[in-house]
Design an enzyme around this catalytic site. Structure first.
Site, mmCIF file in Angstrom:
data_model
loop_
_atom_site.group_PDB
_atom_site.id
_atom_site.type_symbol
_atom_site.label_atom_id
_atom_site.label_comp_id
_atom_site.label_asym_id
_atom_site.label_seq_id
_atom_site.Cartn_x
_atom_site.Cartn_y
_atom_site.Cartn_z
ATOM 1 N N ASN A 119 0.829 -1.205 0.000
ATOM 2 C CA ASN A 119 0.000 0.000 0.000
ATOM 3 C C ASN A 119 0.866 1.259 0.000
ATOM 4 O OD1 ASN A 119 -2.290 -1.820 0.732
ATOM 5 N ND2 ASN A 119 -1.172 -1.890 2.656
ATOM 6 N N GLU B 165 8.353 -5.221 -1.195
ATOM 7 C CA GLU B 165 7.239 -4.286 -1.019
ATOM 8 C C GLU B 165 7.669 -2.845 -1.284
ATOM 9 O OE1 GLU B 165 4.492 -5.727 -0.950
ATOM 10 O OE2 GLU B 165 5.269 -7.697 -0.406
#
Length: 850
Positions: free
Chosen positions: A258, A291
C-alpha cells in the site's frame, strides 16, 4: 446455501470503466462492529469508454444513504454492488455505509487483529469498505480522515491534519483502490530517517505492538538498504515525506505494498537473533525490499486489470532477487530460486492448476497469486534481460518509467518499451506470457574432427485449455570444458527459437564436456543423458556455480531413482564428489551446505512419474534416508573439521558470511546426529545462543527420534512468543516419521495454542503436513482426511487461506490407484460442502477435473 454458479471473467472482454475518478475523500468513524464510512467521490465521464453503465462494487455493506450532487438517491443494490442513473457530465457521488470489522474473519477489507484495525484490499477487498469501482485501472488521489479514540491512526500518503480524536492523511499520487490502507490501534513506532538522492528527508516508522520493540532494528536497516539500492541500480527515488510499515499478526499474505503504508505479516518483518533464524532474516530482508520496490513497479505504474498481475509481481520479484544477490551471494540465491521454482511452480505448471503467466480467464482472482505469476513471471524478466543485455535492459526500464508513470499498463506496454529500445521483434518471446507449461529441452551431441555440435529440441506438454504448443524463445547459456577441466569456451547464450536447432563449435582439440543451462538461464526441464562420470567431472570442474551444484543434484537424483527402482546401493560418484566439495575450504560455506541438499521427495515422485513409473512415497523416503545415512558415514572423518571451521566466536550477525557458516555447521550437525544418536545435538541445543542454532539442534534431535525433553523446554521458554511458537508447531510435523506425521498433526490441532483462525498458525501445522511427503501420502489416507477436515472448517472463516492450501492435492494423479481414490474422496467431500466459498470451489473443481 452455496453461492450462485461462479462467473468466469475473460481477458478478451476487457473494457475501460465508463467514468474517471478525480478525487476520493473518505471519513472513517471507527467502531468494532459498526464502523461508518462516508465517501465523497468526484466522477466524470471517461472519453475512452464507449459503454458507460454506472456500477460500483460493494459487498457486505449496509447502505445508510447515497446522493449525487447533493441530491438523495435510491440506487439499485445487490450483494455485489449498486447501480444508479448518473449525469453525463462531472458529478459528485456521496455515500455512507456501515461495516463490521470485528466479525470480518476473511481478513479482506477492514478487519481487526488483536484490537488493531487494519486493511487488506488487494485484490478486491476495497469493495468491502465502501461502494467504489474496485478495479486497478481506476486511479485517483485519496484524502482520508479517521475518527476514533486510538492513539495511532494511519493511512496512505502524508499526514495532512490531526486533532483530538481524528487524523487526516492525503496521498497526492493517483492509485487504484487495492492500494488503499488504514491502520489504527495501540502501536509503538520504531523510527528512522532516509535522505533520498535529491535531498528529500523521509521519515520512516516501523509500527509494532507493545512488546515487539526489540525486533525492529533489522527491518529498519533492510528498508534503508532497499531505498538506497533502488536509487543506485534503477534510479528510483521515494516520493513521499513518510514511509510507514505496520506489523500485523493476522494477515493472509506476507506483506502488502500500500502506497506509503506497507502492512506486513508479523513473521515477515519482526526479527531478533533469539527468536529468528538466519532464513527468517533473509526472508524479511527480501520481503521488505519487494514491497518497497513496488512503489515504482506496482504503485506508480500499476496493472490495467488483474490479468496483468505478473506485470507488477514478476518484475518486482525479479528486482528483489537482484537485491538479495547483491546483498548476499548471487550463486547461492540463484540456486535457492531454482530449488523453489522446481518445488512450487513446476508442479503447478504441469498439473491441473496450470495457467499462463498472464491468465486468459479466472473465476476468483485470489487464486492466481501463484508461483507461476510471481516466480515464473520473474524468470521471464530474467530471460528478457539476458537476451537484450544489461545496457539495453537499463534503457528499456528508464523508458518504461518515463513513458508509463501514473498509468495502469499491460504486458503489451512492457514488451513495447523493449522493442522500441532494441529494435528487436519480441512477438515470439511474448509467448512466455500466454503459453502455460514447463518447456523441456532435450540435448544430443556430436563430435567430428574438432567440431562439437550441440542439438537442442524443445517441447511443452499439453496443459488444461492448451493442447497445441508453439516453440518459444529459450536462452540457453552454454560453456565447454576440456578433458583436463579447463574451460575451452566461455559462457555463450544460444537462442533456441525453433522446435529443434543445432549449434556448432569449431577448432577444438578434444571432445569437450558441455555445461548447459548455466546460471539456470531459462525455467525449463533439461533432458541430457550425461553419464555419472560426466556429472562427477562437472561437479569437480565446472566454473559455473549453478551448474556445478546442478551436477551434484543430478548425481543425487539418479542415485536415488536407482535406489528406488533397482534397490541399488548409494553411488560412489555422488559420495566421492560431495566429499571433495566439502573438503574445498575455498568454497563459500553456504554453497557447500547447498551441495549437501538432496532433491525433495516430491521432485523424485515427479521424476518417477515422468519415467512412466508410479511413485511409492515410502520407497522414496527410505531411499532418501539411506543416502543421507551413507553420506554421513562417507564424510564422517571430515565432520570434526567442519564443526571447527564453522564455529563463530563473535557476536551474532545475520549477514551472509556468518549465516553461511551456520548453514554449513547445521548441515554437518545433521550428518553427525545420524552417527552419534544426537549426543552433539543435545550439547549444541543446550549451548545455543541464537534461534538458528537452537532450532537446528532441536530438528536433529527430533529426526533422531530424541528430543522430548528439549521440545518441552523449548515450549516453556517460548510459549509467549507467537512467531516462535509457529516454529514449534511446524517443526514437530516436519520432522515426524511417515507413520506418525498425521497423528502428530492431529494432536497439535487439539493443543490449546493452536489458533486455527490465525493464518500463520494454521499454515505452520497444515503446511508442514502437506510438505511431509511420505507422511501426507500415508497409505491409509489419514493425512488427506485430516487436511480436508480442516479445510472444510476453515473455508467459511477464511476462504483465501483455504483455497491456497487446496494446492496440496494438485499432484494426486501421480500416485497409485488406491491413493487416487482416497484423495478423490476427500476432494469430493470438500466440493460437496454446503456454502463452500467461490475461492475454494474453483480450486477444488480444477484439481478434481484434472
Amino acid at each position: 446455501m452455496r453461492d450462485a454458479a461462479p462467473t468466469t471473467i475473460y481477458l478478451k472482454d476487457y473494457t475501460p470503466f465508463g467514468y474517471l475518478v478525480d478525487s476520493v475523500h473518505l471519513t472513517f468513524d471507527l467502531a468494532a462492529h459498526a464502523t461508518r464510512v462516508t465517501s465523497r467521490i468526484c466522477f466524470r465521464p471517461n472519453p475512452d469508454a464507449s459503454d458507460k453503465p454506472f456500477f460500483l462494487h460493494g459487498e457486505d455493506l449496509t447502505l445508510i444513504r447515497a446522493s449525487i450532487d447533493g441530491k438523495a438517491i435510491s440506487p439499485e443494490v445487490t450483494d455485489k454492488g449498486l447501480t444508479a442513473a448518473v449525469p453525463d457530465e462531472p458529478f459528485v457521488w456521496e455515500a455512507e455505509v456501515e461495516i463490521d470489522p470485528g466479525n470480518n474473519t476473511a481478513l479482506e477489507g477492514l478487519y481487526m487483529s488483536n484490537g488493531m484495525y487494519c486493511t487488506q484490499c488487494e485484490a478486491e477487498g476495497f469493495r468491502k469498505i465502501t461502494y467504489y469501482p474496485d478495479r486497478p485501472d481506476v486511479m485517483s488521489t485519496f484524502t482520508v480522515r479517521i475518527k476514533g479514540d486510538l492513539p495511532v491512526m494511519l493511512s496512505n500518503g502524508n499526514p495532512s491534519g490531526e486533532g483530538e480524536g481524528w487524523a487526516e492523511w492525503t496521498d497526492p499520487w493517483p492509485k487504484p483502490a487495492y492500494l488503499f490502507a488504514l491502520v489504527a490501534g495501540e502501536l509503538i513506532a520504531h523510527p528512522g530517517r532516509f535522505i533520498t538522492m535529491s535531498g528529500r528527508d523521509v521519515e520512516l516508522n516501523l509500527w509494532v505492538r507493545p512488546g515487539d520493540e526489540g525486533k525492529c532494528d533489522f527491518g529498519m536497516e533492510a528498508l534503508k538498504k532497499s531505498m538506497k539500492w533502488d536509487e543506485d541500480v534503477y534510479g528510483r527515488e521515494y516520493d513521499l515525506d513518510v514511509f510507514n510499515i505496520v506489523a500485523v499478526d493476522d494477515f493472509n499474505m506476507g506483506a502488502m505494498e500500500n502506497k506509503g503504508l506497507n502492512i506486513f505479516n508479523s513473521s515477515a518483518v519482526l526479527a531478533s537473533p533469539e527468536t529468528s533464524t538466519d532464513a527468517n532474516f533473509e526472508r524479511i530482508e527480501a520481503i521488505i525490499a519487494h514491497e518497497y520496490f513496488h512503489n515504482w513497479t506496482g504503485n506508480r505504474i500499476t496493472c490495467r486489470d488483474w490479468f496483468q498481475l505478473c506485470l507488477k509481481e514478476g518484475l518486482t520479484v525479479f528486482r528483489d532477487a537482484q537485491f538479495t544477490s547483491d546483498m548476499r551471494s548471487a550463486p547461492v540465491k540463484r540456486i535457492h530460486d531454482a530449488i523453489d521454482l522446481r518445488a512450487r511452480q513446476f508442479p503447478e505448471d504441469n498439473g491441473p492448476l496450470s495457467h499462463p503467466v498472464r491468465p486468459e480467464s479466472f473465476q476468483e482472482i485470489n487464486n492466481f497469486y501463484t508461483a507461476t505469476v510471481y516466480e515464473k513471471g520473474a524468470e521471464v524478466i530474467g530471460m528478457l534481460k539476458r537476451l537484450v543485455g544489461d545496457e539495453a535492459y537499463a534503457k528499456a526500464l528508464d523508458l518504461y518509467f518515463d513513458r508509463h508513470d501514473g498509468q495502469a499498463c499491460t504486458i503489451e506496454d512492457w514488451i513495447k518499451v523493449f522493442e522500441d529500445t532494441t529494435g528487436r521483434d519480441l512477438s515470439q518471446f511474448k509467448r512466455w506470457y500466454s503459453q502455460s507449461g514447463t518447456p523441456r529441452v532435450t540435448v544430443s551431441e556430436d563430435w567430428n574432427d574438432g567440431t562439437y555440435t550441440l542439438t537442442l529440441a524443445q517441447r511443452t506438454e499439453a496443459t488444461p485449455g492448451q493442447t497445441e504448443k508453439l516453440p518459444q524463445v529459450i536462452p540457453v547459456a552454454v560453456g565447454l570444458l576440456g578433458p583436463n577441466g579447463d574451460e575451452v569456451r566461455a559462457t555463450e547464450v544460444l537462442e533456441l527459437t525453433e522446435a529443434e536447432q543445432s549449434f556448432s563449435f569449431t577448432g577444438l582439440a578434444a571432445k569437450p564436456v558441455a555445461s548447459i543451462l548455466r546460471d539456470f538461464s531459462a525455467p525449463v526441464i533439461l533432458e541430457h543423458d550425461h553419464t555419472d562420470a560426466e556429472r562427477a567431472f562437472l561437479l569437480a570442474h565446472d566454473t559455473d556455480p549453478f551448474n556445478r551444484w546442478q551436477a551434484g543434484r543430478s548425481l543425487a537424483q539418479d542415485t536415488l531413482l536407482r535406489m528406488v527402482l533397482e534397490d541399488a546401493a548409494p553411488g560412489a560418484d555422488y559420495l566421492d564428489g560431495i566429499l571433495a566439495v566439502l573438503r574445498d575450504g575455498e568454497l563459500d560455506p553456504a554453497y557447500r551446505a547447498l551441495m549437501l541438499g538432496l532433491p525433495t521427495q516430491s521432485e523424485l515422485a515427479a521424476s518417477l512419474h515422468d519415467r512412466g513409473e508410479t511413485p511409492d512415497p515410502m520407497a522414496i523416503w527410505t531411499a532418501v534416508e539411506t543416502l543421507r545415512q551413507a553420506t554421513a558415514q562417507h564424510v564422517q572423518d571430515l565432520l570434526p573439521r567442519l564443526h571447527s571451521e564453522t564455529l563463530i566466536e563473535t557476536a551474532y550477525s545475520p549477514d551472509a558470511e556468518q549465516a553461511g557458516k551456520r548453514s554449513l555447521g547445521s548441515a554437518a550437525l545433521a550428518l553427525t546426529s545420524r552417527l552419534d544418536g544426537g549426543v552433539r545435538a543435545t550439547e549444541e541445543y543446550n549451548a545455543a545462543g541464537n534461534m538458528t542454532l537452537q532450532l537446528n539442534a532441536l530438528s536433529c534431535l527430533l529426526r533422531a527420534g530424541k528430543g522430548e525433553t528439549e521440545l518441552a523446554a523449548f515450549y516453556d521458554q517460548w510459549q509467549h512468543d507467537r512467531l516462535v511458537m509457529d516454529k514449534w508447531f511446524g517443526l514437530q510435523v516436519a520432522m515426524a516419521s511417515p507413520a506418525a506425521t498425521a497423528d502428530i498433526a492431529r494432536a497439535l490441532t487439539e493443543h490449546a495454542d493452536f489458533n486455527w483462525k490465525n493464518p500463520n498458525r494454521f499454515r505452520a501445522v497444515m503446511g508442514a503436513l502437506a510438505m511431509n511427503h511420505a507422511g501426507f501420502h500415508r497409505e491409509d489416507g489419514a493425512g488427506y482426511e485430516l487436511l480436508a477436515d480442516w479445510l472444510i472448517k476453515l473455508d467459511p472463516v477464511n476462504p483465501q487461506t483455504t483455497a491456497r492450501m487446496c494446492s496440496a492435492f494438485q499432484t494426486w494423479k501421480r500416485y497409485d490407484a488406491d491413493r487416487q481414490d482416497l484423495i478423490r474422496a476427500q476432494l469430493t467431500r470438500i466440493a460437496e460442502t454446503p456454502d463452500l466459498s467461490r475461492d475454494t470451489t474453483e480450486m477444488v473443481s480444477r484439481i478434481l477435473n484434472a
